[in-house]
Design a protein around this motif. Structure first.
Motif, PDB file in Angstrom:
ATOM      1  N   VAL A   1       0.844  -1.201   0.000  1.00 47.54           N
ATOM      2  CA  VAL A   1       0.000   0.000   0.000  1.00 47.54           C
ATOM      3  C   VAL A   1       0.877   1.247   0.000  1.00 47.54           C
ATOM      4  CG1 VAL A   1      -1.669   1.329   1.362  1.00 47.54           C
ATOM      5  CG2 VAL A   1      -2.007  -1.122   1.031  1.00 47.54           C
ATOM      6  N   SER A   2       1.967   1.224   0.753  1.00 51.83           N
ATOM      7  CA  SER A   2       2.891   2.362   0.754  1.00 51.83           C
ATOM      8  C   SER A   2       3.434   2.611  -0.647  1.00 51.83           C
ATOM      9  CB  SER A   2       4.053   2.116   1.721  1.00 51.83           C
ATOM     10  OG  SER A   2       3.611   2.080   3.043  1.00 51.83           O
ATOM     11  N   PHE A   3       3.799   1.540  -1.343  1.00 48.34           N
ATOM     12  CA  PHE A   3       4.279   1.682  -2.721  1.00 48.34           C
ATOM     13  C   PHE A   3       3.202   2.313  -3.610  1.00 48.34           C
ATOM     14  CE2 PHE A   3       7.179  -2.302  -2.234  1.00 48.34           C
ATOM     15  CZ  PHE A   3       8.232  -1.522  -1.792  1.00 48.34           C
ATOM     16  N   LEU A   4       1.986   1.793  -3.516  1.00 45.25           N
ATOM     17  CA  LEU A   4       0.900   2.294  -4.352  1.00 45.25           C
ATOM     18  C   LEU A   4       0.635   3.780  -4.112  1.00 45.25           C
ATOM     19  CD1 LEU A   4      -1.536  -0.731  -4.049  1.00 45.25           C
ATOM     20  CD2 LEU A   4      -0.283  -0.034  -6.105  1.00 45.25           C
ATOM     21  N   VAL A   5       0.556   4.162  -2.849  1.00 46.28           N
ATOM     22  CA  VAL A   5       0.308   5.564  -2.525  1.00 46.28           C
ATOM     23  C   VAL A   5       1.460   6.433  -3.027  1.00 46.28           C
ATOM     24  CG1 VAL A   5      -0.006   7.235  -0.636  1.00 46.28           C
ATOM     25  CG2 VAL A   5      -1.191   5.028  -0.565  1.00 46.28           C
ATOM     26  N   ALA A   6       2.684   5.946  -2.895  1.00 45.78           N
ATOM     27  CA  ALA A   6       3.843   6.709  -3.374  1.00 45.78           C
ATOM     28  C   ALA A   6       3.735   6.994  -4.868  1.00 45.78           C
ATOM     29  CB  ALA A   6       5.133   5.945  -3.071  1.00 45.78           C
ATOM     30  N   TRP A   7       3.356   6.011  -5.650  1.00 39.48           N
ATOM     31  CA  TRP A   7       3.242   6.213  -7.100  1.00 39.48           C
ATOM     32  C   TRP A   7       2.070   7.134  -7.434  1.00 39.48           C
ATOM     33  CZ3 TRP A   7       7.364   5.554  -9.730  1.00 39.48           C
ATOM     34  CH2 TRP A   7       8.274   4.574  -9.386  1.00 39.48           C
ATOM     35  N   VAL A   8       0.971   7.012  -6.698  1.00 33.52           N
ATOM     36  CA  VAL A   8      -0.159   7.924  -6.910  1.00 33.52           C
ATOM     37  C   VAL A   8       0.272   9.363  -6.619  1.00 33.52           C
ATOM     38  CG1 VAL A   8      -2.431   8.616  -6.021  1.00 33.52           C
ATOM     39  CG2 VAL A   8      -1.988   6.220  -6.585  1.00 33.52           C
ATOM     40  N   LEU A   9       1.073   9.563  -5.576  1.00 33.65           N
ATOM     41  CA  LEU A   9       1.547  10.911  -5.254  1.00 33.65           C
ATOM     42  C   LEU A   9       2.430  11.493  -6.358  1.00 33.65           C
ATOM     43  CD1 LEU A   9       2.264  10.655  -1.419  1.00 33.65           C
ATOM     44  CD2 LEU A   9       0.326  11.767  -2.576  1.00 33.65           C
ATOM     45  N   ILE A  10       3.183  10.642  -7.028  1.00 32.95           N
ATOM     46  CA  ILE A  10       3.971  11.129  -8.174  1.00 32.95           C
ATOM     47  C   ILE A  10       3.042  11.584  -9.293  1.00 32.95           C
ATOM     48  CG2 ILE A  10       5.563  10.448 -10.021  1.00 32.95           C
ATOM     49  CD1 ILE A  10       7.112   8.859  -7.921  1.00 32.95           C
ATOM     50  N   VAL A  11       1.967  10.838  -9.512  1.00 28.09           N
ATOM     51  CA  VAL A  11       0.982  11.251 -10.518  1.00 28.09           C
ATOM     52  C   VAL A  11       0.365  12.595 -10.121  1.00 28.09           C
ATOM     53  CG1 VAL A  11      -1.247  10.697 -11.557  1.00 28.09           C
ATOM     54  CG2 VAL A  11       0.470   8.896 -11.274  1.00 28.09           C
ATOM     55  N   VAL A  12      -0.024  12.725  -8.861  1.00 28.75           N
ATOM     56  CA  VAL A  12      -0.598  13.981  -8.373  1.00 28.75           C
ATOM     57  C   VAL A  12       0.384  15.123  -8.576  1.00 28.75           C
ATOM     58  CG1 VAL A  12      -1.351  15.222  -6.290  1.00 28.75           C
ATOM     59  CG2 VAL A  12      -2.171  12.892  -6.727  1.00 28.75           C
ATOM     60  N   PHE A  13       1.634  14.907  -8.227  1.00 33.04           N
ATOM     61  CA  PHE A  13       2.674  15.917  -8.425  1.00 33.04           C
ATOM     62  C   PHE A  13       2.771  16.314  -9.901  1.00 33.04           C
ATOM     63  CE2 PHE A  13       6.992  16.650  -9.908  1.00 33.04           C
ATOM     64  CZ  PHE A  13       7.259  17.873  -9.286  1.00 33.04           C
ATOM     65  N   ALA A  14       2.822  15.317 -10.781  1.00 30.80           N
ATOM     66  CA  ALA A  14       2.975  15.595 -12.209  1.00 30.80           C
ATOM     67  C   ALA A  14       1.782  16.401 -12.751  1.00 30.80           C
ATOM     68  CB  ALA A  14       3.127  14.297 -12.988  1.00 30.80           C
ATOM     69  N   VAL A  15       0.582  16.043 -12.332  1.00 32.86           N
ATOM     70  CA  VAL A  15      -0.613  16.745 -12.795  1.00 32.86           C
ATOM     71  C   VAL A  15      -0.597  18.200 -12.319  1.00 32.86           C
ATOM     72  CG1 VAL A  15      -3.129  16.883 -12.519  1.00 32.86           C
ATOM     73  CG2 VAL A  15      -2.041  14.681 -13.026  1.00 32.86           C
ATOM     74  N   LYS A  16      -0.189  18.413 -11.088  1.00 35.78           N
ATOM     75  CA  LYS A  16      -0.228  19.761 -10.519  1.00 35.78           C
ATOM     76  C   LYS A  16       0.970  20.621 -10.915  1.00 35.78           C
ATOM     77  CE  LYS A  16      -2.957  18.969  -6.374  1.00 35.78           C
ATOM     78  NZ  LYS A  16      -2.983  19.094  -4.920  1.00 35.78           N
ATOM     79  N   ALA A  17       2.147  20.040 -11.005  1.00 36.43           N
ATOM     80  CA  ALA A  17       3.360  20.839 -11.101  1.00 36.43           C
ATOM     81  C   ALA A  17       4.047  20.831 -12.465  1.00 36.43           C
ATOM     82  CB  ALA A  17       4.364  20.392 -10.033  1.00 36.43           C
ATOM     83  N   LEU A  18       3.793  19.848 -13.275  1.00 32.28           N
ATOM     84  CA  LEU A  18       4.520  19.779 -14.556  1.00 32.28           C
ATOM     85  C   LEU A  18       3.667  20.218 -15.729  1.00 32.28           C
ATOM     86  CD1 LEU A  18       6.427  16.397 -14.101  1.00 32.28           C
ATOM     87  CD2 LEU A  18       7.236  18.694 -13.603  1.00 32.28           C
TER      88      LEU A  18
END
Length: 123
Positions: free
Chosen positions: A106-123
């Motif tokens: 679950v930690s892995f999954l949430v970590a990858w989702v957070l990268i997606v969130v970061f990319a959507v918001k910041a890139l």
């Protein structure tokens, strides 16, 4: 952030060492089932070590993001819980340790989702 690159590189180094240990020192000492479990831990540790390094590189090239930092820390937590529990399970045979493994997943999954969130918001 330099700390993530360092943590990721150390974890990748350990993953290679654990892989070699599993292939050479454990062969013939534990069952093939537990060798495969060990190798799963090594594989996921290496993937997420690279993920941590990527987080470090991203943090060095964009403005600081708590979402991205959390992603790196969750990958480290996932390595400890997921891979660590598989290593201990392989060596000890204590099956109840398998209950810890999904928490790391679950930690892995949430970590990858957070990268997606970061990319959507910041890139």
């Amino acid at each position: 952030m330099k700390i993530f690159i360092i943590i990721g590189a150390i974890s990748a180094f350990l993953s290679v060492g654990f892989g070699a240990f599993g292939a050479h020192a454990l062969e013939g000492k534990i069952s093939q089932k537990y060798i495969e479990i060990w190798n799963t831990g090594v594989l996921y540790q290496m993937f997420h070590s690279i993920g941590i390094i990527i987080v470090g590189i991203l943090l060095g090239n964009v403005s600081a993001s708590s979402v991205l930092s959390w992603s790196g820390w969750l990958m480290l937590i996932g390595i400890i819980l997921f891979s660590g529990s598989l290593y201990v399970l392989s060596l000890s045979g204590i099956k109840v340790l398998g209950a810890i493994t999904p928490l790391g997943g679950v930690s892995f999954l949430v970590a990858w989702v957070l990268i997606v969130v970061f990319a959507v918001k910041a890139l």
